[in-house]
Design a protein around this motif. Sequence first.
Motif, PDB file in Angstrom:
ATOM      1  N   TRP A   1      40.351  27.174  35.136  1.00  0.00           N
ATOM      2  CA  TRP A   1      38.926  27.098  35.433  1.00  0.00           C
ATOM      3  C   TRP A   1      38.799  27.098  36.944  1.00  0.00           C
ATOM      4  CZ3 TRP A   1      34.616  27.994  33.024  1.00  0.00           C
ATOM      5  CH2 TRP A   1      33.413  27.594  33.606  1.00  0.00           C
ATOM      6  N   VAL A   2      38.220  28.156  37.493  1.00  0.00           N
ATOM      7  CA  VAL A   2      38.028  28.369  38.925  1.00  0.00           C
ATOM      8  C   VAL A   2      39.366  28.245  39.641  1.00  0.00           C
ATOM      9  CG1 VAL A   2      36.655  27.804  40.966  1.00  0.00           C
ATOM     10  CG2 VAL A   2      35.660  27.493  38.691  1.00  0.00           C
ATOM     11  N   ASP A   3      39.656  27.093  40.261  1.00  0.00           N
ATOM     12  CA  ASP A   3      40.881  26.944  41.053  1.00  0.00           C
ATOM     13  C   ASP A   3      41.862  25.937  40.460  1.00  0.00           C
ATOM     14  OD1 ASP A   3      39.455  24.659  41.528  1.00  0.00           O
ATOM     15  OD2 ASP A   3      39.465  24.832  43.708  1.00  0.00           O
ATOM     16  N   GLY A   4      41.709  25.662  39.176  1.00  0.00           N
ATOM     17  CA  GLY A   4      42.615  24.737  38.512  1.00  0.00           C
ATOM     18  C   GLY A   4      43.225  25.380  37.283  1.00  0.00           C
ATOM     19  N   ILE A   5      44.482  25.024  37.009  1.00  0.00           N
ATOM     20  CA  ILE A   5      45.170  25.592  35.859  1.00  0.00           C
ATOM     21  C   ILE A   5      45.802  24.455  35.057  1.00  0.00           C
ATOM     22  CG2 ILE A   5      47.335  26.057  37.096  1.00  0.00           C
ATOM     23  CD1 ILE A   5      47.258  28.813  35.484  1.00  0.00           C
ATOM     24  N   TYR A   6      45.756  24.588  33.749  1.00  0.00           N
ATOM     25  CA  TYR A   6      46.227  23.560  32.832  1.00  0.00           C
ATOM     26  C   TYR A   6      47.309  24.163  31.937  1.00  0.00           C
ATOM     27  CZ  TYR A   6      41.881  21.388  34.325  1.00  0.00           C
ATOM     28  OH  TYR A   6      40.870  20.855  35.090  1.00  0.00           O
ATOM     29  N   PHE A   7      48.424  23.434  31.790  1.00  0.00           N
ATOM     30  CA  PHE A   7      49.537  23.950  30.991  1.00  0.00           C
ATOM     31  C   PHE A   7      50.377  22.792  30.453  1.00  0.00           C
ATOM     32  CE2 PHE A   7      50.645  23.824  35.423  1.00  0.00           C
ATOM     33  CZ  PHE A   7      51.936  23.336  35.480  1.00  0.00           C
ATOM     34  N   LYS A   8      51.198  23.089  29.445  1.00  0.00           N
ATOM     35  CA  LYS A   8      51.943  22.052  28.726  1.00  0.00           C
ATOM     36  C   LYS A   8      53.288  21.672  29.360  1.00  0.00           C
ATOM     37  CE  LYS A   8      51.665  20.357  25.160  1.00  0.00           C
ATOM     38  NZ  LYS A   8      51.446  18.916  25.038  1.00  0.00           N
ATOM     39  N   ASP A   9      54.083  22.637  29.737  1.00  0.00           N
ATOM     40  CA  ASP A   9      55.482  22.398  30.092  1.00  0.00           C
ATOM     41  C   ASP A   9      55.627  21.860  31.525  1.00  0.00           C
ATOM     42  OD1 ASP A   9      58.199  22.447  30.572  1.00  0.00           O
ATOM     43  OD2 ASP A   9      58.472  24.519  29.918  1.00  0.00           O
ATOM     44  N   PRO A  10      55.999  20.571  31.677  1.00  0.00           N
ATOM     45  CA  PRO A  10      56.125  20.007  33.026  1.00  0.00           C
ATOM     46  C   PRO A  10      57.246  20.640  33.847  1.00  0.00           C
ATOM     47  CG  PRO A  10      56.871  18.423  31.367  1.00  0.00           C
ATOM     48  CD  PRO A  10      56.298  19.594  30.631  1.00  0.00           C
ATOM     49  N   THR A  11      58.200  21.303  33.201  1.00  0.00           N
ATOM     50  CA  THR A  11      59.291  21.936  33.958  1.00  0.00           C
ATOM     51  C   THR A  11      58.801  23.169  34.717  1.00  0.00           C
ATOM     52  OG1 THR A  11      60.024  23.367  32.131  1.00  0.00           O
ATOM     53  CG2 THR A  11      60.992  21.142  32.260  1.00  0.00           C
ATOM     54  N   LYS A  12      57.610  23.653  34.398  1.00  0.00           N
ATOM     55  CA  LYS A  12      57.068  24.825  35.079  1.00  0.00           C
ATOM     56  C   LYS A  12      56.198  24.465  36.283  1.00  0.00           C
ATOM     57  CE  LYS A  12      57.454  27.762  31.102  1.00  0.00           C
ATOM     58  NZ  LYS A  12      57.487  29.183  30.994  1.00  0.00           N
ATOM     59  N   THR A  13      55.982  23.182  36.505  1.00  0.00           N
ATOM     60  CA  THR A  13      55.097  22.725  37.586  1.00  0.00           C
ATOM     61  C   THR A  13      55.580  23.196  38.952  1.00  0.00           C
ATOM     62  OG1 THR A  13      54.440  20.795  36.287  1.00  0.00           O
ATOM     63  CG2 THR A  13      54.021  20.708  38.653  1.00  0.00           C
ATOM     64  N   GLU A  14      56.839  22.981  39.254  1.00  0.00           N
ATOM     65  CA  GLU A  14      57.354  23.338  40.587  1.00  0.00           C
ATOM     66  C   GLU A  14      57.296  24.851  40.820  1.00  0.00           C
ATOM     67  OE1 GLU A  14      57.888  21.268  43.145  1.00  0.00           O
ATOM     68  OE2 GLU A  14      57.175  19.767  41.718  1.00  0.00           O
ATOM     69  N   TYR A  15      57.551  25.634  39.777  1.00  0.00           N
ATOM     70  CA  TYR A  15      57.461  27.097  39.908  1.00  0.00           C
ATOM     71  C   TYR A  15      56.033  27.529  40.217  1.00  0.00           C
ATOM     72  CZ  TYR A  15      62.103  27.069  37.800  1.00  0.00           C
ATOM     73  OH  TYR A  15      63.422  26.833  37.529  1.00  0.00           O
ATOM     74  N   ALA A  16      55.074  26.948  39.507  1.00  0.00           N
ATOM     75  CA  ALA A  16      53.669  27.299  39.727  1.00  0.00           C
ATOM     76  C   ALA A  16      53.225  26.886  41.132  1.00  0.00           C
ATOM     77  CB  ALA A  16      52.786  26.652  38.666  1.00  0.00           C
ATOM     78  N   LYS A  17      53.613  25.689  41.556  1.00  0.00           N
ATOM     79  CA  LYS A  17      53.263  25.228  42.910  1.00  0.00           C
ATOM     80  C   LYS A  17      53.870  26.157  43.961  1.00  0.00           C
ATOM     81  CE  LYS A  17      53.702  20.886  43.901  1.00  0.00           C
ATOM     82  NZ  LYS A  17      54.222  19.511  43.959  1.00  0.00           N
ATOM     83  N   LYS A  18      55.110  26.576  43.745  1.00  0.00           N
ATOM     84  CA  LYS A  18      55.781  27.479  44.687  1.00  0.00           C
ATOM     85  C   LYS A  18      55.037  28.817  44.772  1.00  0.00           C
ATOM     86  CE  LYS A  18      60.236  29.581  45.696  1.00  0.00           C
ATOM     87  NZ  LYS A  18      61.590  29.843  45.229  1.00  0.00           N
ATOM     88  N   ASP A  19      54.591  29.345  43.624  1.00  0.00           N
ATOM     89  CA  ASP A  19      53.825  30.600  43.624  1.00  0.00           C
ATOM     90  C   ASP A  19      52.537  30.454  44.430  1.00  0.00           C
ATOM     91  OD1 ASP A  19      55.661  32.001  42.089  1.00  0.00           O
ATOM     92  OD2 ASP A  19      54.649  31.535  40.192  1.00  0.00           O
ATOM     93  N   ILE A  20      51.852  29.338  44.265  1.00  0.00           N
ATOM     94  CA  ILE A  20      50.600  29.098  44.999  1.00  0.00           C
ATOM     95  C   ILE A  20      50.882  28.985  46.485  1.00  0.00           C
ATOM     96  CG2 ILE A  20      48.754  27.409  45.375  1.00  0.00           C
ATOM     97  CD1 ILE A  20      48.948  26.860  42.280  1.00  0.00           C
ATOM     98  N   GLU A  21      51.910  28.255  46.850  1.00  0.00           N
ATOM     99  CA  GLU A  21      52.261  28.080  48.256  1.00  0.00           C
ATOM    100  C   GLU A  21      52.726  29.390  48.880  1.00  0.00           C
ATOM    101  OE1 GLU A  21      54.912  24.754  47.879  1.00  0.00           O
ATOM    102  OE2 GLU A  21      53.229  23.375  47.514  1.00  0.00           O
TER     103      GLU A  21
END
Length: 186
Positions: free
Chosen positions: A109-129
């Motif tokens: 939603w706009v600038d936030g994303i919601y997902f289940k797997d906590p192991t994917k958090t660092e990958y998603a943050k890295k993509d954003i950065e």
Amino acid sequence: QKKDIKTGYFGEVQNIDIKAAYASVLKRFYFIQEETYNYIMTLPKINRLAAVGMTAARKTVFNYEGTKITGSEKIINPLEGYFYFCVKEIEKLMLYLELTLEESFIFSWVDGIYFKDPTKTEYAKKDIEQYGLNCTEQTLRDFNIKRQNEVLQLTFYDKKDEYKLFHLPLPQNSFNKDLLTYHNLI
């Protein structure tokens, strides 16, 4: 074309939000100077949103003679393209993250994303950065999405253990229709 938003109870969910998304996109693409960005960042969040959002302002001025309308004029901010550029850039990033999160993805939603797997958090943050933006992340619990007519109702407990309730309009609302039309024209 976005898929239907999943509804139901999801339990524990990861949330990543892009910080000052639209202002950051304006800075990243050199539409505003560092000094302007730094000033915007000193404003309270609601004022930051207004500062960027006002670039898309539209209004209609009606001329009257007595009680009868004799004419009207639409006034469109000539900077509105910058706002919609920001919207499109963030949407492209969210769509990319949706693809990389695969089945873990719930919705964005706009600038936030919601997902289940906590192991994917660092990958998603890295993509954003790597895209040149900053973000925050938190784990939400008792995450639930219900569809009520033209609205999604989200309920959850945030990282401070505070209960949150949000009502989000579905794309059928007029602003979202306008936005979708604009996206198809670019």
